[in-house]
Motif scaffolding. Structure first.
Motif, short mmCIF file in Angstrom:
data_model
loop_
_atom_site.label_atom_id
_atom_site.label_comp_id
_atom_site.label_asym_id
_atom_site.label_seq_id
_atom_site.Cartn_x
_atom_site.Cartn_y
_atom_site.Cartn_z
N LEU A 159 0.71 -1.13 0.01
CA LEU A 159 0.10 0.02 -0.06
C LEU A 159 0.85 1.36 0.00
O LEU A 159 0.67 2.45 -0.79
N HIS A 160 2.06 1.14 0.69
CA HIS A 160 2.69 2.39 0.63
C HIS A 160 3.56 2.56 -0.54
O HIS A 160 3.44 3.64 -1.11
N ARG A 161 3.81 1.58 -1.30
CA ARG A 161 4.41 1.68 -2.71
C ARG A 161 3.34 2.19 -3.41
O ARG A 161 3.65 3.23 -4.57
N GLU A 164 2.98 5.84 -2.98
CA GLU A 164 3.92 6.81 -3.46
C GLU A 164 3.78 6.90 -5.05
O GLU A 164 4.07 7.76 -5.75
N LYS A 165 3.33 5.55 -5.79
CA LYS A 165 3.08 5.58 -7.34
C LYS A 165 1.89 6.64 -7.58
O LYS A 165 2.08 7.64 -8.33
N ASN A 168 3.32 10.17 -7.32
CA ASN A 168 4.06 10.46 -8.08
C ASN A 168 3.31 11.08 -9.44
O ASN A 168 3.40 11.80 -10.17
N SER A 169 2.14 9.90 -9.72
CA SER A 169 1.33 10.60 -10.96
C SER A 169 0.53 11.82 -10.75
O SER A 169 0.42 12.27 -11.76
N ARG A 170 0.35 11.84 -9.37
CA ARG A 170 -0.46 13.23 -9.44
C ARG A 170 0.45 14.46 -9.64
O ARG A 170 0.07 15.40 -10.02
N GLN A 171 1.51 14.41 -9.13
CA GLN A 171 2.69 15.41 -9.11
C GLN A 171 2.75 15.65 -10.80
O GLN A 171 2.97 16.85 -11.38
N ARG A 172 3.15 14.36 -11.54
CA ARG A 172 3.26 14.63 -13.02
C ARG A 172 2.06 15.31 -13.61
O ARG A 172 2.03 16.17 -14.38
N LEU A 173 0.75 14.88 -13.07
CA LEU A 173 -0.49 15.58 -13.76
C LEU A 173 -0.56 16.86 -13.33
O LEU A 173 -1.01 17.93 -14.17
#
Length: 224
Positions: A159-161, A164-165, A168-173
């Motif tokens: 769940l932690h990984r 994080e994914k 990261n996807s949200r930041q890229r968006l």
């Protein structure tokens, strides 16, 4: 990670030394009598407690080891627990395995009747077996609890990984939104300039046409 492995190796070395010393004392207990025997039994029992504390420390260390190596060390700890349980059983048996009848009566029940002492010892052995069966059930329950905890830890790690994914996807968006916003502003500026240029060209065209008309008009008027 190397620190955890070093600590585990140190604990395993201490446990091996303790178990060997306990085994030696268990073999010597039936050969001793009186106070000497009590001292040897008490020392062995204290070492049993130390070995149990070592196993608990090992279990805590195993929980801090990375998941890819955790199962290997967890299996070792379980085997050490099984060995300690066997030593506890051997110690209980050695305490009632007397070499002479008088010592046996004194240390078990303080009875003078030999047959009564033997009957009591038989019942004690039966009770010991029942306690051992109960201990095995408790150990199985403990193993199940540890395995369940391990599964829960693995789920939490996954769940932690995943979190994080997602982050990261949200930041890229967010970065894409920012880039799109900047591009949109540039396009809007270019569009305004194009419109302005078109109006300017139309205006200049009208001025040129007006100048031509005026030139023709004055030229015709001059000829007349």
């Amino acid at each position: 990670m190397m620190s955890d492995m070093t600590a585990m190796e140190e604990f395993e070395h201490q446990f091996a030394s303790l178990s060997a010393d306990i085994t030696s004392k268990i073999n010597d207990i039936p050969k001793k009598h009186g106070n000497e025997k009590k001292i040897l039994v008490n020392t062995a029992e204290k070492q049993m407690d130390e070995a149990q504390e070592l196993l608990e420390q090992m279990d805590l260390e195993v929980r801090g080891i990375p998941a890819k190596d955790r199962q290997k060390y967890s299996t070792r700890v379980k085997s050490y627990q099984t060995e300690l349980t066997r030593l506890e059983k051997d110690l209980r048996r050695s305490k009632i395995a007397f070499t002479d009848l008088e010592t046996g009566r004194d240390e078990l029940f303080g009875l003078e009747d030999v047959q009564s002492s033997e009957d009591q010892r038989t019942r004690l052995l039966d009770n010991t077996e029942r306690l051992e069966r109960s201990g095995r059930k408790l150990e199985a329950g403990y193993r199940m609890t540890v395995e369940t905890e391990q599964i829960g830890q693995d789920i939490l790690d996954n769940l932690h990984r995943d979190r994080e994914k997602i982050n990261n996807s949200r930041q890229r968006l967010r970065d894409m939104d920012s880039t799109i916003g900047q591009s949109s502003r540039v396009l809007n500026t270019m569009l305004r300039r194009i419109i302005q240029n078109r109006f300017l060209m139309i205006f200049l065209g009208l001025v040129v046409v007006a100048v031509i008309i005026l030139a023709i008009f004055f030229s015709v008027k001059k000829h007349k």
